[in-house]
Every structure is written in structure tokens, then in C-alpha cells.
Design an enzyme around this catalytic site. Structure first.
Site, PDB file in Angstrom:
ATOM      1  N   GLY A 162       0.826  -1.207   0.000  1.00 19.15           N
ATOM      2  CA  GLY A 162       0.000   0.000   0.000  1.00 19.15           C
ATOM      3  C   GLY A 162       0.859   1.256   0.000  1.00 19.15           C
ATOM      4  O   GLY A 162       1.512   1.563   0.994  1.00 19.15           O
ATOM      5  N   THR A 239      -0.035  -2.265  10.918  1.00 21.42           N
ATOM      6  CA  THR A 239      -0.585  -1.065  11.565  1.00 21.42           C
ATOM      7  C   THR A 239      -1.799  -0.583  10.792  1.00 21.42           C
ATOM      8  O   THR A 239      -2.302   0.503  11.073  1.00 21.42           O
ATOM      9  CB  THR A 239       0.445   0.091  11.584  1.00 21.42           C
ATOM     10  OG1 THR A 239       0.781   0.406  10.224  1.00 21.42           O
ATOM     11  CG2 THR A 239       1.687  -0.251  12.378  1.00 21.42           C
ATOM     12  N   ARG A 241      -5.244  -2.375   9.241  1.00 22.18           N
ATOM     13  CA  ARG A 241      -6.483  -2.833   9.859  1.00 22.18           C
ATOM     14  C   ARG A 241      -6.414  -4.348  10.001  1.00 22.18           C
ATOM     15  O   ARG A 241      -5.878  -5.039   9.133  1.00 22.18           O
ATOM     16  CB  ARG A 241      -7.702  -2.462   8.991  1.00 22.18           C
ATOM     17  CG  ARG A 241      -8.112  -0.994   9.090  1.00 22.18           C
ATOM     18  CD  ARG A 241      -8.681  -0.632  10.465  1.00 22.18           C
ATOM     19  NE  ARG A 241      -9.055   0.771  10.584  1.00 22.18           N
ATOM     20  CZ  ARG A 241      -8.288   1.719  11.130  1.00 22.18           C
ATOM     21  NH1 ARG A 241      -7.094   1.417  11.598  1.00 22.18           N
ATOM     22  NH2 ARG A 241      -8.710   2.972  11.210  1.00 22.18           N
ATOM     23  N   ASP A 264      -0.394  -3.878  15.609  1.00 17.98           N
ATOM     24  CA  ASP A 264      -1.071  -2.790  16.323  1.00 17.98           C
ATOM     25  C   ASP A 264      -2.577  -2.913  16.168  1.00 17.98           C
ATOM     26  O   ASP A 264      -3.332  -2.319  16.930  1.00 17.98           O
ATOM     27  CB  ASP A 264      -0.598  -1.435  15.775  1.00 17.98           C
ATOM     28  CG  ASP A 264      -1.171  -0.278  16.564  1.00 17.98           C
ATOM     29  OD1 ASP A 264      -1.054  -0.297  17.811  1.00 17.98           O
ATOM     30  OD2 ASP A 264      -1.767   0.640  15.954  1.00 17.98           O
ATOM     31  N   GLU A 269     -11.139  -6.697  17.357  1.00 17.47           N
ATOM     32  CA  GLU A 269     -10.416  -5.719  18.160  1.00 17.47           C
ATOM     33  C   GLU A 269     -11.341  -5.174  19.241  1.00 17.47           C
ATOM     34  O   GLU A 269     -12.422  -4.700  18.880  1.00 17.47           O
ATOM     35  CB  GLU A 269      -9.944  -4.588  17.243  1.00 17.47           C
ATOM     36  CG  GLU A 269      -8.735  -3.859  17.766  1.00 17.47           C
ATOM     37  CD  GLU A 269      -8.173  -2.926  16.721  1.00 17.47           C
ATOM     38  OE1 GLU A 269      -7.392  -3.378  15.869  1.00 17.47           O
ATOM     39  OE2 GLU A 269      -8.540  -1.733  16.762  1.00 17.47           O
ATOM     40  N   HIS A 288      -3.761  -0.779  19.305  1.00 11.40           N
ATOM     41  CA  HIS A 288      -4.192   0.211  18.299  1.00 11.40           C
ATOM     42  C   HIS A 288      -3.758   1.631  18.696  1.00 11.40           C
ATOM     43  O   HIS A 288      -4.598   2.525  18.862  1.00 11.40           O
ATOM     44  CB  HIS A 288      -5.714   0.138  18.097  1.00 11.40           C
ATOM     45  CG  HIS A 288      -6.165   0.729  16.792  1.00 11.40           C
ATOM     46  ND1 HIS A 288      -7.215   0.228  16.065  1.00 11.40           N
ATOM     47  CD2 HIS A 288      -5.689   1.776  16.066  1.00 11.40           C
ATOM     48  CE1 HIS A 288      -7.386   0.952  14.972  1.00 11.40           C
ATOM     49  NE2 HIS A 288      -6.460   1.904  14.946  1.00 11.40           N
ATOM     50  N   ALA A 290      -0.844   3.130  17.131  1.00 10.21           N
ATOM     51  CA  ALA A 290       0.111   3.721  16.180  1.00 10.21           C
ATOM     52  C   ALA A 290      -0.346   5.108  15.729  1.00 10.21           C
ATOM     53  O   ALA A 290       0.464   6.012  15.534  1.00 10.21           O
ATOM     54  CB  ALA A 290       0.305   2.794  14.981  1.00 10.21           C
TER      55      ALA A 290
HETATM   56  N1  LIG Z   1      -2.990   1.858  13.531  1.00  8.77           N
HETATM   57  C1  LIG Z   1      -3.536   3.059  13.501  1.00  8.77           C
HETATM   58  O1  LIG Z   1      -3.700   3.708  14.535  1.00  8.77           O
HETATM   59  C2  LIG Z   1      -3.914   3.670  12.172  1.00  8.77           C
HETATM   60  C3  LIG Z   1      -4.038   5.061  12.039  1.00  8.77           C
HETATM   61  C4  LIG Z   1      -4.335   5.591  10.807  1.00  8.77           C
HETATM   62  C5  LIG Z   1      -4.556   4.763   9.693  1.00  8.77           C
HETATM   63  N2  LIG Z   1      -4.484   3.417   9.862  1.00  8.77           N
HETATM   64  C6  LIG Z   1      -4.670   2.504   8.729  1.00  8.77           C
HETATM   65  O2  LIG Z   1      -3.500   2.559   7.912  1.00  8.77           O
HETATM   66  C7  LIG Z   1      -3.840   2.189   6.577  1.00  8.77           C
HETATM   67  C8  LIG Z   1      -3.298   3.236   5.607  1.00  8.77           C
HETATM   68  O3  LIG Z   1      -3.970   4.481   5.838  1.00  8.77           O
HETATM   69  P1  LIG Z   1      -3.640   5.738   4.893  1.00  8.77           P
HETATM   70  O4  LIG Z   1      -4.427   6.892   5.416  1.00  8.77           O
HETATM   71  O5  LIG Z   1      -2.179   5.867   4.762  1.00  8.77           O
HETATM   72  O6  LIG Z   1      -4.273   5.214   3.511  1.00  8.77           O
HETATM   73  P2  LIG Z   1      -4.573   6.069   2.191  1.00  8.77           P
HETATM   74  O7  LIG Z   1      -6.029   6.276   2.105  1.00  8.77           O
HETATM   75  O8  LIG Z   1      -3.665   7.238   2.130  1.00  8.77           O
HETATM   76  O9  LIG Z   1      -4.097   5.141   0.995  1.00  8.77           O
HETATM   77  C9  LIG Z   1      -4.642   3.913   0.662  1.00  8.77           C
HETATM   78  C10 LIG Z   1      -3.648   3.277  -0.321  1.00  8.77           C
HETATM   79  O10 LIG Z   1      -3.900   1.889  -0.413  1.00  8.77           O
HETATM   80  C11 LIG Z   1      -3.803   1.515  -1.763  1.00  8.77           C
HETATM   81  N3  LIG Z   1      -4.593   0.329  -1.994  1.00  8.77           N
HETATM   82  C12 LIG Z   1      -5.918   0.241  -2.229  1.00  8.77           C
HETATM   83  N4  LIG Z   1      -6.258  -1.044  -2.412  1.00  8.77           N
HETATM   84  C13 LIG Z   1      -5.113  -1.761  -2.271  1.00  8.77           C
HETATM   85  C14 LIG Z   1      -4.822  -3.147  -2.346  1.00  8.77           C
HETATM   86  N5  LIG Z   1      -5.771  -4.035  -2.619  1.00  8.77           N
HETATM   87  N6  LIG Z   1      -3.558  -3.544  -2.151  1.00  8.77           N
HETATM   88  C15 LIG Z   1      -2.578  -2.663  -1.878  1.00  8.77           C
HETATM   89  N7  LIG Z   1      -2.786  -1.322  -1.803  1.00  8.77           N
HETATM   90  C16 LIG Z   1      -4.050  -0.888  -1.997  1.00  8.77           C
HETATM   91  C17 LIG Z   1      -4.310   2.722  -2.553  1.00  8.77           C
HETATM   92  O11 LIG Z   1      -3.791   2.717  -3.863  1.00  8.77           O
HETATM   93  C18 LIG Z   1      -3.717   3.861  -1.726  1.00  8.77           C
HETATM   94  O12 LIG Z   1      -2.406   4.119  -2.172  1.00  8.77           O
HETATM   95  C19 LIG Z   1      -5.366   2.045   6.558  1.00  8.77           C
HETATM   96  O13 LIG Z   1      -5.733   0.706   6.715  1.00  8.77           O
HETATM   97  C20 LIG Z   1      -5.794   2.838   7.781  1.00  8.77           C
HETATM   98  O14 LIG Z   1      -7.062   2.425   8.255  1.00  8.77           O
HETATM   99  C21 LIG Z   1      -4.165   2.848  11.073  1.00  8.77           C
END
Ligand SMILES: NC(=O)c1ccc[n+]([C@@H]2O[C@H](COP(=O)([O-])OP(=O)(O)OC[C@H]3O[C@@H](n4cnc5c(N)ncnc54)[C@H](O)[C@@H]3O)[C@@H](O)[C@H]2O)c1
Length: 330
Positions: A162, A239, A241, A264, A269, A288, A290
Site C-alpha cells: 500500500g 498497523t 487494519r 497494532d 479488536e 491500536h 500507532a
Molecule cells: N494503527 C492506527 O492507529 C492507524 C491510524 C491511521 C490509519 N491506519 C490505517 O493505515 C492504513 C493506511 O492508511 P492511509 O491513510 O495511509 O491510507 P490512504 O487512504 O492514504 O491510501 C490507501 C492506499 O492503499 C492503496 N490500496 C488500495 N487497495 C489496495 C490493495 N488491494 N492492495 C494494496 N494497496 C491498496 C491505494 O492505492 C492507496 O495508495 C489504513 O488501513 C488505515 O485504516 C491505522
């Protein structure tokens, strides 16, 4: 341009002071007409009867009720929702997109601590810290100079799943290290980083870090067959989902001791209290955390104030969320 818009907080009140510490609140009062003692946790709150008809901008946050047609009817002047947290999925309803409401999110600011956590986890995993720590705790002694050939970050192969905000930031932060980076993202490329299919990435990387959104396409994308592709000793960092990983399949792999994981996020969850993940020595679990915690909330608040300034000045929003992108983003 909007001159001194009428603004309203809509979020869980307990977060307000961390999102907008005193100096930020002062800055906000300089920009907008806002009652900083009023935080809407529900839109049917009788205290809002006077405010909603005049409100131009909602400053939303975690715990904000969905912005639906009832809210829009009660707030005919509403132009923008500036979200002081990450995803707006589940917050911004169809009626908002139909009205053309401007929506912005602080997901970029929230990406900073997630990327920091990930980089810490990747470098510690590459050094073998998690396993070596468990071994020391178990044996209660060590021999100085005893070196494991598999330990260390020099030339370590790290796979990023991603090219998201967080994934790209992780790539940037890992770039100065002597690592070999590899990326899988079916929709987005990053210049200078080797792109690979998911299977190739999993079979060729020592550490794999997940940064894709939770959706139908990514549900259990890391399943039994794909875990089996990871080389012996490899580490999975999640980190993103929990739904991206088949938990039962991961537990089965971890039980063999072949792989390790830094998690994380999990599915479900929180985990049930009897989950084996709590006791497996090769699973490093965090609750959770991060994303933004403690003083990191103020970064998201500051991002909202920057957006508010742009809105007032008539500039385009820097972090506008577009309805058409929602399927591919977090
Ligand atoms: N642990 C935490 O506290 C925490 C905090 C914030 C975000 N997150 C999670 O981190 C992840 C990334 O968030 P973000 O805001 O950077 O995302 P984002 O919305 O900026 O980007 C999503 C990316 O995923 C890519 N993508 C879509 N489908 C895909 C697939 N099948 N395989 C590979 N890549 C694919 C898209 O092209 C895009 O580049 C999400 O799952 C979000 O929920 C977790």
C-alpha cells in the site's frame, strides 16, 4: 472567501483540549466566530438550536455523529466539514456529497505517528530485537559476542503493501537506511521503489508492513497461502487494519515459530482475552496506538486550523476528500 465563519465543534468533548491546546484555541478564535465551550456530541442537542442555522463550518473529530440529511436540513449555511482525525468514511453521508459540502481530513497529520511507529517496528524487527528480548527474558543470561547470522538491518528486504499516505511516509523514512525496499500497490506507484506483485513481495521480503485500506478487496489479503510464501524468520507488521489478515491463519503460522508479527491492529479488536496472540512469544501486540495519541492530537488540530485559514482566504483545501476516491482510500 469566508469572513469570520461561524464554526462549531462536533466530536467527543474529551479530546478537544488535546486537539486544540490553549495557543491553538487562541488562533481559532482569531479566525472564526466560535463558542469554544460548546462541543456537539449529538446534533439533536437542544443547545444547538440557535447555532446550527448559522453555522458555516463544522470542526469534526472522533465521536462526531454522522453528517446526514437531518443535520444538513438544520444547517442550511454549512459549507465545510474539517475533520480533525483520519478517515471520513462513516462520518460524511451521501447527502453531504450531494450538497457539495467541502470535506477535509487530518489523515496526513495522523499518518505521521503511524509511520514513526512502523519505522521503529521495522528497524527493531530487522535487528531481531523482539525475539532476542524474549530469549533473554527466558534464559536470564546471554553470551556477549554470540552473533546470529540472521540478525541485522544491512541489506534487509522490506516490503510495503500500500503506497498510502502512511506507506509512502514509511518509504521516505526508511530510505536513508541500508535496506532493499519493495512495494505492492495495484493503483499507485512510487518513483525509485521496486514494485512487485503481492506474492512476489511476500516471498522475497524479510519484513512486510501493511498499509492498505480495509475494504472488500483487502479482506484477508494475507491468508494462509500468502503467509506460507513468507520466508522462514520473516516478520509481518500490521498497523493498517486487522481485517487485512486472516487471524486464524496467522496464529497457526506463529505457533510453528516460523514467522513473527508486530500487530497494532487485529481482527477482532480488542482480541478475546483467551486469544493465543497474547501469549505467543513471537507476537508483539499493541492496543491500536500507532495513530495519534496524547500530544500527537495537536498536530491534527493544527492541520484543521491550516485548512480553515485556506478556506477563509479562498484557497483550495490542501487535504480535501473527494467522494470518488473513497473506495481506494482508508
Ligand atoms: N494503527 C492506527 O492507529 C492507524 C491510524 C491511521 C490509519 N491506519 C490505517 O493505515 C492504513 C493506511 O492508511 P492511509 O491513510 O495511509 O491510507 P490512504 O487512504 O492514504 O491510501 C490507501 C492506499 O492503499 C492503496 N490500496 C488500495 N487497495 C489496495 C490493495 N488491494 N492492495 C494494496 N494497496 C491498496 C491505494 O492505492 C492507496 O495508495 C489504513 O488501513 C488505515 O485504516 C491505522
Amino acid at each position: 472567501m469566508l469572513h469570520r465563519p461561524k464554526a462549531l465543534f462536533a466530536m467527543r468533548a474529551e479530546h478537544l483540549a488535546m486537539l486544540f491546546p490553549a495557543a491553538a484555541m487562541e488562533r481559532l478564535r482569531g479566525l472564526a466566530d466560535i463558542d469554544v465551550s460548546l462541543v456537539a456530541e449529538r446534533f439533536d442537542d437542544p443547545r444547538l438550536a440557535e447555532v446550527l442555522p448559522r453555522v458555516d463550518v463544522l470542526i469534526t473529530g472522533w465521536g462526531c455523529p454522522p453528517l446526514d440529511e437531518h443535520l444538513l436540513a438544520a444547517a442550511p449555511r454549512l459549507r465545510a466539514a474539517l475533520h480533525s482525525a483520519g478517515s471520513v468514511k462513516g462520518l460524511v453521508g451521501a447527502a453531504c456529497w450531494e450538497r457539495g459540502l467541502l470535506v477535509s481530513s487530518a489523515a496526513d497529520a495522523n499518518a505521521v505517528p503511524v509511520a514513526e511507529y512502523t519505522v521503529g517496528a521495522v528497524l527493531l524487527a530487522g535487528k531481531g530485537v523482539f525475539g532476542l528480548r524474549e530469549g533473554y527474558r527466558r534464559r536470564r543470561t546471554f553470551t556477549l559476542g554470540e552473533v546470529q547470522a540472521t540478525t541485522g538491518n544491512y541489506g534487509r528486504r522490506v516490503g510495503i503493501v500500500g503506497a498510502s499516505r502512511i506507506g509512502r511516509r514509511v518509504i521516505d523514512l526508511l530510505a536513508p537506511h541500508d535496506l532493499e525496499l519493495c512495494l505492492y500497490d495495484p493503483y499507485t506507484q512510487v518513483a525509485g521503489v521496486r514494485q512487485a506483485g503481492l506474492e512476489e513481495l511476500l516471498s522475497s521480503c524479510d519484513i512486510v508492513s501493511l498499509h492498505a485500506p480495509a475494504n472488500d478487496e483487502t479482506l484477508h489479503m494475507i491468508d494462509r497461502d500468502r503467509l506460507a510464501l513468507m520466508p522462514d524468520g520473516a516478520v509481518l507488521v500490521n498497523t493498517a487494519r486487522g481485517s487485512l489478515v486472516d487471524t486464524d491463519a496467522l496464529v497457526a503460522e506463529l505457533r510453528t515459530g516460523r514467522l513473527s508479527a508486530v500487530l497494532d491492529v487485529t481482527e477482532p479488536e480488542p482480541l478475546p482475552p483467551d486469544s493465543p496472540l497474547f501469549d505467543l512469544p513471537n507476537a508483539f501486540l499493541t492496543p491500536h496506538i500507532a495513530g495519534s495519541q496524547g500530544n500527537e492530537l495537536a498536530r491534527m488540530g493544527a492541520a484543521v486550523l491550516d485548512e480553515l485559514e485556506r478556506l477563509i482566504a479562498g484557497y483550495p483545501l490542501a487535504h480535501q476528500v473527494h467522494h470518488d476516491d473513497l473506495d481506494r482510500v482508508a
